[in-house]
Scaffold this active site. Structure first.
Site, mmCIF file in Angstrom:
data_model
loop_
_atom_site.group_PDB
_atom_site.id
_atom_site.type_symbol
_atom_site.label_atom_id
_atom_site.label_comp_id
_atom_site.label_asym_id
_atom_site.label_seq_id
_atom_site.Cartn_x
_atom_site.Cartn_y
_atom_site.Cartn_z
ATOM 1 N N ILE A 27 0.837 -1.202 0.000
ATOM 2 C CA ILE A 27 0.000 0.000 0.000
ATOM 3 C C ILE A 27 0.878 1.260 0.000
ATOM 4 C CG2 ILE A 27 -1.700 1.271 1.394
ATOM 5 C CD1 ILE A 27 -2.598 -1.575 2.459
ATOM 6 N N TYR A 195 -1.756 -7.626 17.258
ATOM 7 C CA TYR A 195 -1.878 -6.827 16.027
ATOM 8 C C TYR A 195 -3.076 -5.877 16.150
ATOM 9 C CZ TYR A 195 -2.574 -5.530 11.130
ATOM 10 O OH TYR A 195 -2.740 -4.809 9.963
ATOM 11 N N LYS A 199 -3.248 -1.554 16.175
ATOM 12 C CA LYS A 199 -4.061 -0.756 15.255
ATOM 13 C C LYS A 199 -5.090 0.091 16.023
ATOM 14 C CE LYS A 199 -1.745 -1.694 11.933
ATOM 15 N NZ LYS A 199 -1.175 -0.694 11.058
ATOM 16 N N THR A 230 -1.398 -8.183 -0.135
ATOM 17 C CA THR A 230 0.019 -7.865 0.090
ATOM 18 C C THR A 230 0.612 -8.987 0.936
ATOM 19 O OG1 THR A 230 -0.403 -6.727 2.171
ATOM 20 C CG2 THR A 230 -0.471 -5.357 0.184
HETATM 21 N N1 LIG Z 1 -2.975 -5.646 3.550
HETATM 22 C C1 LIG Z 1 -4.082 -5.487 4.229
HETATM 23 O O1 LIG Z 1 -5.108 -6.161 3.987
HETATM 24 C C2 LIG Z 1 -4.158 -4.450 5.332
HETATM 25 C C3 LIG Z 1 -5.384 -4.310 6.011
HETATM 26 C C4 LIG Z 1 -5.487 -3.368 7.024
HETATM 27 C C5 LIG Z 1 -4.403 -2.572 7.344
HETATM 28 N N2 LIG Z 1 -3.209 -2.734 6.679
HETATM 29 C C6 LIG Z 1 -2.090 -1.868 7.073
HETATM 30 O O2 LIG Z 1 -1.534 -1.272 5.926
HETATM 31 C C7 LIG Z 1 -0.143 -0.962 6.173
HETATM 32 C C8 LIG Z 1 0.681 -1.396 4.989
HETATM 33 O O3 LIG Z 1 0.613 -2.810 4.894
HETATM 34 P P1 LIG Z 1 0.694 -3.619 3.521
HETATM 35 O O4 LIG Z 1 -0.489 -4.479 3.462
HETATM 36 O O5 LIG Z 1 1.011 -2.723 2.398
HETATM 37 O O6 LIG Z 1 1.922 -4.589 3.871
HETATM 38 P P2 LIG Z 1 3.312 -4.876 3.152
HETATM 39 O O7 LIG Z 1 3.146 -4.981 1.684
HETATM 40 O O8 LIG Z 1 3.877 -6.031 3.892
HETATM 41 O O9 LIG Z 1 4.149 -3.558 3.448
HETATM 42 C C9 LIG Z 1 4.540 -3.218 4.741
HETATM 43 C C10 LIG Z 1 5.580 -2.127 4.668
HETATM 44 O O10 LIG Z 1 6.004 -1.828 6.008
HETATM 45 C C11 LIG Z 1 7.423 -1.910 6.040
HETATM 46 N N3 LIG Z 1 7.974 -2.280 7.339
HETATM 47 C C12 LIG Z 1 7.778 -3.427 8.028
HETATM 48 N N4 LIG Z 1 8.536 -3.424 9.145
HETATM 49 C C13 LIG Z 1 9.234 -2.261 9.150
HETATM 50 C C14 LIG Z 1 10.189 -1.695 10.024
HETATM 51 N N5 LIG Z 1 10.634 -2.323 11.109
HETATM 52 N N6 LIG Z 1 10.677 -0.466 9.731
HETATM 53 C C15 LIG Z 1 10.275 0.199 8.604
HETATM 54 N N7 LIG Z 1 9.399 -0.313 7.725
HETATM 55 C C16 LIG Z 1 8.883 -1.526 7.997
HETATM 56 C C17 LIG Z 1 7.768 -2.986 5.006
HETATM 57 O O11 LIG Z 1 9.135 -2.938 4.677
HETATM 58 P P3 LIG Z 1 9.922 -4.265 4.190
HETATM 59 O O12 LIG Z 1 9.592 -4.406 2.744
HETATM 60 O O13 LIG Z 1 11.342 -3.940 4.457
HETATM 61 O O14 LIG Z 1 9.408 -5.412 5.001
HETATM 62 C C18 LIG Z 1 6.823 -2.559 3.886
HETATM 63 O O15 LIG Z 1 7.358 -1.474 3.197
HETATM 64 C C19 LIG Z 1 0.221 -1.653 7.490
HETATM 65 O O16 LIG Z 1 0.264 -0.697 8.526
HETATM 66 C C20 LIG Z 1 -0.940 -2.623 7.713
HETATM 67 O O17 LIG Z 1 -1.172 -2.878 9.082
HETATM 68 C C21 LIG Z 1 -3.081 -3.651 5.686
#
Ligand SMILES: NC(=O)c1ccc[n+]([C@@H]2O[C@H](COP(=O)([O-])OP(=O)(O)OC[C@H]3O[C@@H](n4cnc5c(N)ncnc54)[C@H](OP(=O)(O)O)[C@@H]3O)[C@@H](O)[C@H]2O)c1
Length: 323
Positions: A27, A195, A199, A230
């Site tokens: 995202i 988790y 949030k 993701t």
């Molecule tokens: N996907 C869903 O369905 C969903 C639903 C609700 C909320 N969200 C929220 O949306 C946000 C983005 O998630 P996403 O789904 O896009 O997941 P994602 O593709 O796994 O991306 C997560 C991002 O966070 C970074 N990250 C993880 N640990 C970190 C750290 N210690 N320091 C700095 N950066 C770090 C990752 O970097 P690396 O590439 O280095 O790991 C990646 O860039 C999150 O906050 C998640 O809780 C997602």
């Protein structure tokens, strides 16, 4: 997901600066790319320089001549996206980021707290002694926000903090005397609960920060991006969700990472949201956050625990701004 509201494509001045944590993937990647394609300068704050550089290259490759002809998208030679190192596993790393940002002398108009980790297989603690999900998803980014508030306050009108939370905040419990969820650590590790709490605390942070910032140019919004395909979503494929998520995926009930960025982009750029506070969005539409998240005594308990946890990193000047 055709009925999901999108975000306005509008031109953003080059000197409008956004920081997107975790902007190298998922995202965050699409959030950063679109903020830059609409003309802004974007800093992706990531823990891997290599991944960040690859992401910037990919953004530029996807920024094609055809796209440049789309209304609202700039025709720059290259996108203005830069990398800065941030590892949310470490409060020292957050402070290094903050110091580097402040010494750059840059303004800051949009701070998108997006970095996050999903469910974990085993309990882990950071070098600071905090449960990892709590620190990465919430505590470290709270520290970053606290130190960058003075910069945002000096950056002109309509500066926004966008906290990327989740609908998971609706399904966890709350205990004012066990904020970090030690009860859900050893021996019965409940990663789903931890988790959800991380949030929930982001939504509470929005309400408390907006109270503190009410007479300023800085507003705070939070959101649930939806169920987005993701790597983070894959961590949820356990228990009943092991069957449910693939089912949702095959029936089109999940979003692409680009669609997943729409709610964040809307919160960050929609001019109708200038000056708007305390809205939690789901699918770009306002949605009521839980009664737990709105309860002031609960918000205070989380806030006080957070400030205590960050004591060594919050000098008086910063603390004053948080009261
Ligand atoms: N996907 C869903 O369905 C969903 C639903 C609700 C909320 N969200 C929220 O949306 C946000 C983005 O998630 P996403 O789904 O896009 O997941 P994602 O593709 O796994 O991306 C997560 C991002 O966070 C970074 N990250 C993880 N640990 C970190 C750290 N210690 N320091 C700095 N950066 C770090 C990752 O970097 P690396 O590439 O280095 O790991 C990646 O860039 C999150 O906050 C998640 O809780 C997602």
């Amino acid at each position: 997901m055709g009925s999901t509201p999108s975000f306005p494509r509008l031109s953003i001045p080059k000197d409008t600066i956004s920081v997107v944590t975790g902007g190298n993937a998922g995202i965050g990647y699409h959030t950063a790319k679109w903020l830059a394609m609409m003309g802004g300068t974007v800093i992706i704050a990531c823990r891997s320089e290599e991944k960040a550089k690859q992401a910037i290259q990919q953004m530029n490759e996807e920024f094609t001549e055809k796209q440049k002809k789309t209304p609202g998208i700039v025709d720059y030679e290259r996108l203005n996206v830069e990398f800065m190192f941030l590892d949310c596993n470490s409060l020292k790393s957050v402070m290094n980021f903050v110091e580097a940002y402040k010494s750059s002398g840059r303004k800051l108009h949009k701070l998108i707290c997006n970095a996050g980790i999903g469910l974990q297989d085993k309990l882990s603690y950071t070098e600071d002694g905090h449960e990892q999900i709590f620190q990465v998803n919430y505590l470290s980014q709270f520290l970053m926000v606290s130190h960058l508030l003075p910069v945002m306050k000096e950056s002109g009108p309509d500066c926004r903090i966008v906290l990327v939370s989740s609908r998971a905040h609706e399904r966890c419990s709350f205990d004012p005397v066990d904020i970090e969820g030690k009860k859900y650590s050893e021996p019965k590790y409940d990663t789903t609960e931890l988790y959800g709490r991380s949030k929930l605390y982001q939504v509470m942070q929005m309400y408390r920060l907006n109270e503190i910032l009410k007479d300023t140019n800085v507003t705070v919004l939070s959101l649930d991006p939806g169920i987005v395909k993701t790597p983070l979503l894959n961590t949820f494929k356990r228990g009943a969700l092991k069957v449910l998520i693939p089912m949702l995926q095959s029936f089109g009930g999940t979003k692409s990472p680009f669609e997943g960025a729409w709610t964040t982009l809307n919160a960050a750029v929609n001019p109708e949201l200038a000056g708007v506070r305390d809205v939690y969005f789901s699918d770009s539409k306002p949605k009521a956050s839980t009664s737990t998240s709105k309860k002031k005594s609960h918000q205070r308990a989380v806030w006080d625990y957070t400030i205590d946890s960050l004591e060594a990193y919050l000098p008086d000047g910063v603390l004053q701004d948080l009261q």
